[in-house]
Design an enzyme around this catalytic site. Structure first.
Site, PDB file in Angstrom:
ATOM      1  N   LYS A  76       2.073   3.661  18.645  1.00 37.35           N
ATOM      2  CA  LYS A  76       2.183   5.067  18.231  1.00 37.35           C
ATOM      3  C   LYS A  76       2.273   5.995  19.444  1.00 37.35           C
ATOM      4  O   LYS A  76       3.062   6.943  19.451  1.00 37.35           O
ATOM      5  CB  LYS A  76       0.988   5.445  17.356  1.00 37.35           C
ATOM      6  CG  LYS A  76       1.000   4.738  16.009  1.00 37.35           C
ATOM      7  CD  LYS A  76      -0.319   4.920  15.297  1.00 37.35           C
ATOM      8  CE  LYS A  76      -0.324   4.248  13.937  1.00 37.35           C
ATOM      9  NZ  LYS A  76      -1.656   4.185  13.339  1.00 37.35           N
ATOM     10  N   ILE A 118      -0.122  12.974   8.712  1.00 35.51           N
ATOM     11  CA  ILE A 118      -0.070  14.162   9.597  1.00 35.51           C
ATOM     12  C   ILE A 118       1.362  14.408  10.068  1.00 35.51           C
ATOM     13  O   ILE A 118       1.999  13.505  10.589  1.00 35.51           O
ATOM     14  CB  ILE A 118      -0.949  13.964  10.859  1.00 35.51           C
ATOM     15  CG1 ILE A 118      -2.362  13.560  10.486  1.00 35.51           C
ATOM     16  CG2 ILE A 118      -0.933  15.196  11.738  1.00 35.51           C
ATOM     17  CD1 ILE A 118      -3.205  13.173  11.695  1.00 35.51           C
ATOM     18  N   VAL A 146       3.616   7.448  12.818  1.00 33.53           N
ATOM     19  CA  VAL A 146       2.472   7.895  13.632  1.00 33.53           C
ATOM     20  C   VAL A 146       1.647   8.895  12.814  1.00 33.53           C
ATOM     21  O   VAL A 146       2.189   9.840  12.240  1.00 33.53           O
ATOM     22  CB  VAL A 146       2.929   8.591  14.937  1.00 33.53           C
ATOM     23  CG1 VAL A 146       1.720   9.003  15.775  1.00 33.53           C
ATOM     24  CG2 VAL A 146       3.853   7.709  15.753  1.00 33.53           C
ATOM     25  N   THR A 166       0.830  -1.208   0.000  1.00 38.20           N
ATOM     26  CA  THR A 166       0.000   0.000   0.000  1.00 38.20           C
ATOM     27  C   THR A 166       0.866   1.261   0.000  1.00 38.20           C
ATOM     28  O   THR A 166       0.759   2.109  -0.891  1.00 38.20           O
ATOM     29  CB  THR A 166      -0.932   0.006   1.243  1.00 38.20           C
ATOM     30  OG1 THR A 166      -1.679  -1.205   1.252  1.00 38.20           O
ATOM     31  CG2 THR A 166      -1.864   1.199   1.243  1.00 38.20           C
ATOM     32  N   GLY A 186      -7.456  -0.459   2.653  1.00 35.68           N
ATOM     33  CA  GLY A 186      -6.010  -0.390   2.895  1.00 35.68           C
ATOM     34  C   GLY A 186      -5.646   0.358   4.167  1.00 35.68           C
ATOM     35  O   GLY A 186      -4.488   0.718   4.375  1.00 35.68           O
ATOM     36  N   GLY A 190      -0.044   8.657   9.997  1.00 36.09           N
ATOM     37  CA  GLY A 190      -0.076   8.609   8.526  1.00 36.09           C
ATOM     38  C   GLY A 190       0.494   9.882   7.916  1.00 36.09           C
ATOM     39  O   GLY A 190       1.679  10.177   8.052  1.00 36.09           O
TER      40      GLY A 190
HETATM   41  P1  NAP Z   1       1.601  -3.945   2.860  1.00 41.00           P
HETATM   42  O1  NAP Z   1       0.604  -3.382   1.942  1.00 41.00           O
HETATM   43  O2  NAP Z   1       1.307  -5.229   3.548  1.00 41.00           O
HETATM   44  O3  NAP Z   1       2.973  -4.098   2.030  1.00 41.00           O
HETATM   45  C1  NAP Z   1       4.100  -4.766   2.534  1.00 41.00           C
HETATM   46  C2  NAP Z   1       5.120  -4.909   1.413  1.00 41.00           C
HETATM   47  O4  NAP Z   1       6.307  -5.457   1.961  1.00 41.00           O
HETATM   48  C3  NAP Z   1       4.678  -5.834   0.287  1.00 41.00           C
HETATM   49  O5  NAP Z   1       5.086  -5.310  -0.941  1.00 41.00           O
HETATM   50  C4  NAP Z   1       5.414  -7.151   0.552  1.00 41.00           C
HETATM   51  O6  NAP Z   1       5.766  -7.846  -0.625  1.00 41.00           O
HETATM   52  C5  NAP Z   1       6.679  -6.637   1.223  1.00 41.00           C
HETATM   53  N1  NAP Z   1       7.208  -7.579   2.198  1.00 41.00           N
HETATM   54  C6  NAP Z   1       6.674  -7.935   3.378  1.00 41.00           C
HETATM   55  N2  NAP Z   1       7.448  -8.824   4.004  1.00 41.00           N
HETATM   56  C7  NAP Z   1       8.514  -9.030   3.198  1.00 41.00           C
HETATM   57  C8  NAP Z   1       9.680  -9.843   3.288  1.00 41.00           C
HETATM   58  N3  NAP Z   1       9.918 -10.612   4.332  1.00 41.00           N
HETATM   59  N4  NAP Z   1      10.566  -9.779   2.272  1.00 41.00           N
HETATM   60  C9  NAP Z   1      10.343  -8.994   1.197  1.00 41.00           C
HETATM   61  N5  NAP Z   1       9.257  -8.198   1.056  1.00 41.00           N
HETATM   62  C10 NAP Z   1       8.353  -8.237   2.043  1.00 41.00           C
HETATM   63  O7  NAP Z   1       1.990  -2.913   4.013  1.00 41.00           O
HETATM   64  P2  NAP Z   1       1.654  -1.345   4.058  1.00 41.00           P
HETATM   65  O8  NAP Z   1       0.251  -1.146   4.456  1.00 41.00           O
HETATM   66  O9  NAP Z   1       2.169  -0.697   2.830  1.00 41.00           O
HETATM   67  O10 NAP Z   1       2.532  -0.894   5.329  1.00 41.00           O
HETATM   68  C11 NAP Z   1       3.917  -0.728   5.242  1.00 41.00           C
HETATM   69  C12 NAP Z   1       4.409  -0.059   6.526  1.00 41.00           C
HETATM   70  O11 NAP Z   1       3.814   1.224   6.639  1.00 41.00           O
HETATM   71  C13 NAP Z   1       4.072  -0.807   7.815  1.00 41.00           C
HETATM   72  O12 NAP Z   1       5.096  -0.639   8.740  1.00 41.00           O
HETATM   73  C14 NAP Z   1       2.818  -0.092   8.301  1.00 41.00           C
HETATM   74  O13 NAP Z   1       2.614  -0.196   9.685  1.00 41.00           O
HETATM   75  C15 NAP Z   1       3.154   1.323   7.893  1.00 41.00           C
HETATM   76  N6  NAP Z   1       2.007   2.202   7.719  1.00 41.00           N
HETATM   77  C16 NAP Z   1       0.980   1.815   6.919  1.00 41.00           C
HETATM   78  C17 NAP Z   1      -0.072   2.677   6.724  1.00 41.00           C
HETATM   79  C18 NAP Z   1      -1.243   2.316   5.849  1.00 41.00           C
HETATM   80  O14 NAP Z   1      -2.169   3.097   5.760  1.00 41.00           O
HETATM   81  N7  NAP Z   1      -1.235   1.173   5.182  1.00 41.00           N
HETATM   82  C19 NAP Z   1      -0.081   3.922   7.363  1.00 41.00           C
HETATM   83  C20 NAP Z   1       1.003   4.292   8.175  1.00 41.00           C
HETATM   84  C21 NAP Z   1       2.047   3.407   8.345  1.00 41.00           C
HETATM   85  P3  NAP Z   1       4.678  -8.423  -1.653  1.00 41.00           P
HETATM   86  O15 NAP Z   1       4.026  -7.213  -2.264  1.00 41.00           O
HETATM   87  O16 NAP Z   1       5.444  -9.202  -2.629  1.00 41.00           O
HETATM   88  O17 NAP Z   1       3.721  -9.220  -0.819  1.00 41.00           O
HETATM   89  N1  HSE Z   2      -3.538   0.468  10.506  1.00 37.80           N
HETATM   90  C1  HSE Z   2      -3.121   1.780  10.811  1.00 37.80           C
HETATM   91  C2  HSE Z   2      -4.336   2.635  11.114  1.00 37.80           C
HETATM   92  C3  HSE Z   2      -2.373   2.357   9.640  1.00 37.80           C
HETATM   93  O1  HSE Z   2      -5.446   2.175  10.882  1.00 37.80           O
HETATM   94  O2  HSE Z   2      -4.193   3.742  11.606  1.00 37.80           O
HETATM   95  C4  HSE Z   2      -1.601   3.546  10.033  1.00 37.80           C
HETATM   96  O3  HSE Z   2      -0.569   3.230  10.881  1.00 37.80           O
END
Ligand code: NAP
Ligand code: HSE
Length: 444
Positions: free
Chosen positions: A218, A149, A145, A27, A200, A147
């Protein structure tokens, strides 16, 4: 001569290209690729050097990706760690393992690290910062923390001269989205969780969102920054929203409150208290109108007073906005030779104290026998633990049983717990249905 801004059309030395190794193309990774690719020219001018993603680490290379890039897709981390041209590693895989090891190794090899990973930062922040210091590189984590902001940089820099007494916020987008839908549309828990995952917002395992652990990570990060003391997720109390029923939402509405999942970090004479739990917020409280996936964080400083940071707390592009701003900062530091200027800001050693010592008002919903003396008996048990009742609602009588909702005055958590243990055993009490903390209404 160092320059902070180049003009459009001006020649920029392409040999100074700053190359990135991206770990994760999910994502947030997709959003980062979109921003860096679409804004390549603007960013080159802003930084004074082009920024290019050279390699992206994924688990499943065959997966379809929605963002276009000519970066090389790799499945072996060493292709990035061993590549001396890659100066910045951007970790967007999530989870503790192997993300933490990859970041640590990147720092050891003199690469700057940008991450959105609160799991790692709330637990291993010190270890990573120590290594960043040794290697004279940057370690930035704005997206961990809130997103999109800006909150990490404001706490570390803009509010750095304040003594901060309290940080309180809605810092999980998934649960805020869910509670908003449950409150406004009467949707049930499972349907609304599935919707949040599809959008997502939720973590890959949404347990962390729903059980309050994501918010606990967070608030631990925010507490460390706000109070200049290392607070880890293990110091934070976490209680999620799984027990919040439609009945509680309806009673809250009737009493003039909305239910939100909040993170609170306070500093007082006892030390630092860090917790996440549902809270009945008065309808006119500024956090009460923060809805859907939006997050908001209140910070109270002795000089600035009350400030509030508001915006989208999750999702592809808002989160990528914070990550790419960090990348820009690191790139500027590289261009200007000013890396590792601001690293760990935890300079003091303050104790944290447990939830049992914290003070709050409470909402207590009970199913009891409907007969004279029941309320007096319950009030007596509460009174023995110094729990004083502020208001009572009694409704829904069925077969000589009734639902009682009590709101207490502020009291120590351990007092309420002791009283409820006794109340739970009383023959006149069928069930303690729910107990939720309450933010008191402002006195008129
Ligand atoms: P996600 O959609 O699950 O994507 C994870 C990515 O990492 C995927 O591309 C996956 O590969 C790859 N990956 C995971 N484990 C791996 C491994 N062992 N080796 C190689 N590649 C690996 O996660 P996300 O939502 O983007 O979140 C990423 C980070 O941002 C996390 O720390 C999350 O807490 C943080 N975050 C997310 C959001 C949000 O809104 N989603 C907001 C703030 C912070 P594949 O694509 O091949 O499966
Ligand atoms: N899963 C988290 C949330 C993503 O819903 O706030 C941002 O860290």
């Amino acid at each position: 001569m160092l320059r902070s801004l180049f003009m459009e059309g001006e020649e920029i030395d392409m040999t100074k290209e700053i190359q990135i190794g991206l770990l994760g193309y999910g994502t947030v990774g997709t959003g980062v690729v979109k921003i860096l690719e679409n804004n390549y020219e603007h960013l080159k001018i802003k930084v004074g050097a082009p920024i290019k993603i050279k390699k992206i680490l994924v688990r499943t290379p065959s997966k379809m990706r929605s963002a276009l890039t000519d970066a090389k897709i790799v499945t072996d981390i060493n292709e990035i760690l061993d590549d001396d041209d890659i100066k910045i590693v951007v970790e967007l895989m999530g989870g503790e393992t192997p993300a933490k090891d990859y970041m640590l190794e990147a720092l050891k090899r003199g690469k700057h690290v940008v991450t959105a990973n609160k799991d790692v930062m709330s637990k291993y922040g010190k270890e990573l910062f120590d290594q960043a210091e040794l290697s004279h590189v940057d370690l930035l984590f704005e997206a961990s923390v809130g997103g999109g902001i800006p909150i990490i940089r404001p706490l570390k820099q803009c509010l750095a001269t304040n003594n901060i007494s309290e940080v309180m916020g809605i810092i999980n987008g998934t649960t805020n989205y869910m509670l908003t839908k449950m409150t406004n549309e009467g949707m049930d828990f499972d349907t609304v969780l599935a919707e949040a995952q599809a959008k997502g917002y939720a973590e890959s395992d949404p347990t962390a969102d729903v059980e309050g652990l994501d918010a606990a990570r967070k608030i631990a990060i925010l507490a460390s920054l706000a109070f200049g003391a290392r607070v880890t997720v293990d110091d934070a109390y976490a209680e999620g929203i799984r027990n919040i029923g439609v009945e509680d939402i309806d009673y809250a509405k009737e009493l003039g409150y909305v239910i939100k999942l909040v993170g609170i970090a306070k500093q007082d004479d006892l030390g630092i208290n860090v917790r996440v739990h549902p809270l009945l917020l008065p309808k006119d409280h500024p956090l009460a109108s923060v809805n859907d996936v939006f997050n908001a964080i209140f910070v109270k400083g002795d000089a600035v007073g009350e400030t509030m940071f508001y915006g989208r707390g999750a999702g592809e592009m808002p989160t990528a906005s914070a990550v790419t701003a960090d990348i820009l900062d690191v790139a500027r530091d590289i261009v200007h030779g000013s890396s590792s200027r601001i690293l760990c800001t935890c300079y003091n050693d303050k104790p944290t104290y447990p939830i049992e010592q914290s003070v709050s008002a409470y909402y207590i919903r009970l199913l009891v026998e409907d007969k004279p003396g029941v309320l007096a008996a319950i009030a007596g048990v509460l009174g023995e633990e110094n729990v004083s009742i502020c208001s009572v609602v009694q409704k829904l009588k069925v077969d000589h049983h009734t639902e009682l909702v009590l709101i207490t005055y502020p009291v120590k958590d351990e007092g309420v717990k002791k009283a409820l243990k006794v109340i739970n055993e009383m023959p006149i009490v069928d069930k303690v249905c729910n107990v939720i903390r309450v933010e008191q209404k402002e006195q008129a």
